[in-house]
Structure formats: structure tokens, C-alpha cells
Design a protein around this motif. Sequence first.
Motif, PDB file in Angstrom:
ATOM      1  N   TRP A 166       2.100  10.374  -1.373  1.00 40.16           N
ATOM      2  CA  TRP A 166       2.213   8.938  -1.707  1.00 40.16           C
ATOM      3  C   TRP A 166       2.176   9.066  -3.478  1.00 40.16           C
ATOM      4  O   TRP A 166       1.670  10.072  -4.153  1.00 40.16           O
ATOM      5  N   SER A 209      -5.239  -2.137  -1.788  1.00 45.10           N
ATOM      6  CA  SER A 209      -5.286  -1.283  -2.918  1.00 45.10           C
ATOM      7  C   SER A 209      -5.625  -2.258  -4.068  1.00 45.10           C
ATOM      8  O   SER A 209      -5.582  -3.230  -3.997  1.00 45.10           O
ATOM      9  N   THR A 239      -3.692  -0.712  -8.767  1.00 44.11           N
ATOM     10  CA  THR A 239      -2.805   0.293  -8.586  1.00 44.11           C
ATOM     11  C   THR A 239      -1.723   0.154  -7.705  1.00 44.11           C
ATOM     12  O   THR A 239      -2.254  -0.783  -6.776  1.00 44.11           O
ATOM     13  N   ASP A 291      -1.048   3.555 -11.649  1.00 42.15           N
ATOM     14  CA  ASP A 291      -2.397   3.104 -11.759  1.00 42.15           C
ATOM     15  C   ASP A 291      -2.283   1.962 -13.085  1.00 42.15           C
ATOM     16  O   ASP A 291      -1.926   2.384 -14.095  1.00 42.15           O
ATOM     17  N   GLN A 336       1.024   6.908  -7.011  1.00 46.52           N
ATOM     18  CA  GLN A 336       0.281   5.901  -7.340  1.00 46.52           C
ATOM     19  C   GLN A 336       0.653   5.479  -9.051  1.00 46.52           C
ATOM     20  O   GLN A 336       0.840   6.627  -9.761  1.00 46.52           O
ATOM     21  N   VAL A 341       0.748   1.395  -5.021  1.00 43.97           N
ATOM     22  CA  VAL A 341       1.058   2.685  -4.070  1.00 43.97           C
ATOM     23  C   VAL A 341       2.329   2.617  -3.574  1.00 43.97           C
ATOM     24  O   VAL A 341       2.769   1.556  -3.008  1.00 43.97           O
ATOM     25  N   THR A 356      -9.636   2.624  -9.955  1.00 49.63           N
ATOM     26  CA  THR A 356      -8.660   2.150  -8.869  1.00 49.63           C
ATOM     27  C   THR A 356      -9.440   2.252  -7.647  1.00 49.63           C
ATOM     28  O   THR A 356     -10.488   3.086  -7.464  1.00 49.63           O
ATOM     29  N   VAL A 361      -8.320   2.509  -3.151  1.00 51.58           N
ATOM     30  CA  VAL A 361      -7.060   2.768  -2.339  1.00 51.58           C
ATOM     31  C   VAL A 361      -7.739   3.276  -0.783  1.00 51.58           C
ATOM     32  O   VAL A 361      -8.447   3.907  -0.937  1.00 51.58           O
TER      33      VAL A 361
END
Length: 344
Positions: free
Chosen positions: A284, A267, A270, A288, A286, A272, A253, A255
Amino acid sequence: MARPTSWTILVAAGLTMGASVLATPTVAPAAEDAASATFALRDGDRVVFYGDSITEEGGYGRLVEAYVVSRFPAWDVRFYNSGVGGDRVSGGWAGSIAERLERDVIALRPSVVTLMLGMNDGGYKPYDPATFAAYAAGYRAIVAKLKEALPDARLTLILPSPFDDVARPAQFPGGYDDVLRRYGCYVEELARREGVGIVDFRGPVNAGVASVHAADPELARQILPDRVHPSDAGHLVMGAALLRGWNAPALVTRVQIEAGKPRVVASERTAVSDLEAIDGGLAWTQLDESLPLPLHFEGATVALAEAAGAGLAALDQQPLQVTGLSPGRYELQIDDQEIGTFSD
């Protein structure tokens, strides 16, 4: 079903300011996109690994399977191990080559086939033109049969894996590994002529043995303990070579977050959500699309494979970049577990 993970960046109380910086992503987006588009495996594939006892042990195939299952969990890809100990291009105790190909490859209707033979074909003796001629003719016949019976299958010819003449003295002038090198040269030439894939195990494993041997000769001998069959660490080196030969994407992933707003700048792979500022830091969630390789990087096996140049960590890129934080030191947590502390 995928499970969301919670990420938190907290102000790390009591830590002094430092000059260290958070590393920027190590995989360029354009390069990663290109790699994803050219990965040799696809959703729906049926993959057969064909060979002798080195294939039968299953190590390099298991790494490929673990990679696909974790990196592309929505895919339906089936893997079959058709290695048989002692096999040559003529077959072996489990049947003639005609029987083996029909029963253990063609009947499975694979879309991808890897072929690695040669260790037994050379006879563990100095190079002999007649022995080589039989190997070359047999290998040509196998490729021709597979292309005829499975015209849509993608073939990858794997050059014969090494015999350890690096961490141990050669048993005769030139050594058996050089015999396998010659056989591999023919396999490479055949692959180019037939327009099929080529992957080299011998070069990376020999280079890894030599690198480890320079620091610890005894440890180096653990990569090919009996000179022929790789240990688990050796199989990881070979599996990583196959993944690279197949252009396996390194990205898990990616971000990028701007802390000032806060907002998600970018991103990949994933989703977010629930990004918020908390106590001078950020939090936050995620969800994924993929996971890192299920390997214990602190364990002796993976550590030896990495020392031998497997580069498994390089296949496991999960870059996070956070900009706009106030000066200070920050602790990164994933699911309440501390990952490390970093400067702003």
C-alpha cells in the motif's frame, strides 16, 4: 510538499514459524486525542526561549522546533532564542533586565515565552538568604513585567537546571545543586500563584545522570561535562522534558489493516491508498501528515540521552497493526528498505 511512501509486507521465504507477535499500538487513541487537544503550542505561535548560556546554546529549543516542524509541517510557528551567557534576573553583559526584556522578548511580540534563570544567580556558593531574596524579587519582577506587556502570552517557567553533584563530589556541604533546588521550589511556587506553566529540567537530568552513573561513571559525566552546561545528550533530555510538559502528542501516524479482505480498518494522520494483496503479502501507499523526529537513534548522542531517560522513542509512535495474515513470517519494507521480520 509531502511525498508518499510505499509500504510492503512480503512473505519472508525460508523463515521458520515463530511465537513472536507484532506489537499492538502503544498509544491509546483516546489518550492521543486528548494530548493533541492540550498541546501547548498552536499554529501561528511565536515562541521565545529566554535565559542564560544554557538557553543560548540552543539545544533544548532546537529539539522543540524539530518536533513542531516534523509533527505539524503545515503550521507556521516561529522560534527565537533569547538566551545570553552569564545572565541573571538582573540582566548581564547584554543589558539590564529592563533592556533585555524589551529588546529580546517584548519587541518580538511572542505568544509563548519560556523563562529559565538561576544558575548564575546563586553565585556558585552555599545558600545565602540575601542572595536568594534578590533572586526571588528579580524573578517576580520579570514575570510581572511579561504579564503586563504581553497579557495574552502563555508563560512557562522552567525550574533552574542542575549543577552536577551526582557524578562528581559536591564542592561544599549540601552542594550547589541543592541551592538550585531551593531556587526551583520558589519558581514553582511563583508559577502556581501566577497561574502560568511549570517545567522541571533539574529532576529529569539528575535522575538521568544517576541512572547512567550506576553503570558507567565516566559516561555519566558526559551529560553535564563542566557540571553546568549540558552536552547535546543533556539538551535532548531537557527538550524532551519540555515537550512532555507541554503535552506534545506522541503519535506520528497510526494504521490498522485487515489482510483477509484486504481493507484499511483505521488510520490516523495519514492517507492510505492502493492497498492490494501481492504474492501472499500486502502492499500500500501512505501520504503521511507528519514525520518522526529527525534523530539518529543509533548514534552515541541519542543513545546516551535515551539511557538518561529522555524517552525520545516514546515521543515517536508510529504503530502499524496488520491482522488476518496467513500463518508464517513476514518482512516489512518501507520504500524498499527492510524494517524487520515478524510473525503473522
